[in-house]
Scaffold this active site. Structure first.
Site, PDB file in Angstrom:
ATOM      1  CB  SER A  40      -0.960   0.019   1.182  1.00 37.79           C
ATOM      2  OG  SER A  40      -0.258   0.217   2.388  1.00 37.79           O
ATOM      3  CE  LYS A  81      -2.538   2.181   4.834  1.00 40.33           C
ATOM      4  NZ  LYS A  81      -2.229   1.265   3.801  1.00 40.33           N
TER       5      LYS A  81
END
Length: 187
Positions: A40, A81
């Site tokens: 990701s 993230k």
């Protein structure tokens, strides 16, 4: 002679115990290693990369846009993230460009990835904050995060993740120490 050996053994044990306490304290309160699990955050981080998370940064200052953080996510799993939206802000994407409170923001760290797209589509789909969260602005004490691999990331767009409470943030990813050929510091 026996007494000297006994003192030497005691000193070694004492040094080892102090070293263990020191390592545990640093890892618990200051820095901790984290393994990147998944794709990701590609191309910034690859699956299997190892980073050092600065836990003290969370107590020293507010997080800034585009910093990479590690936080406790669903299923007692930590996610890594990038912070995109801060408390009080409205964010939106249009034509692969980030808008914060209506102002465009470039994301230069994504350019390489965008250039490698073989379908000539967008990396980040068009959306607004309210479409994913129901909020007109990010509430105090929360941030909106995205993975750099926008097409394949469970992030704030996913209702199971949503907005991230600052209480769930472990810290800022400051340093990649593995693989050795990619050792680097991050903003």
């Amino acid at each position: 002679m026996k007494r000297v050996k006994k003192n030497e053994v005691f000193e070694w044990i004492k040094a080892i115990v102090i070293a263990i306490i020191f390592v545990v304290a640093i890892r618990t309160y200051i820095l901790t290693p984290v393994l990147v699990d998944g794709a990701s955050m590609m191309p910034t981080f690859e699956d299997g990369d190892k980073v050092i998370v600065n836990k003290i940064s969370k107590k020293m200052k507010k997080y800034e846009r585009f910093e990479v953080i590690v936080f406790e996510a669903m299923e007692n799993k930590n996610y890594i993230k990038r912070v995109i939206g801060l408390p009080g802000e409205h964010i939106a994407y249009k034509d692969d460009l980030l808008y914060v409170n209506g102002e465009p923001f470039a994301e230069p760290y994504l350019e390489e990835f965008k250039n490698k797209l073989i379908d000539n589509g967008t990396l980040t789909e068009d959306f607004t904050l309210e479409a994913y969260t129901g909020e007109l602005a990010i509430p105090d004490g929360y941030v909106f995060v995205l993975g750099d691999n926008r097409r394949n990331s469970s992030d704030s767009r996913d209702p199971r993740v949503g907005l991230i409470s600052l209480n769930k943030v472990i810290g800022k990813a400051d340093f990649r120490f593995y693989p050795f050929d990619k050792i680097s510091f991050f903003k």
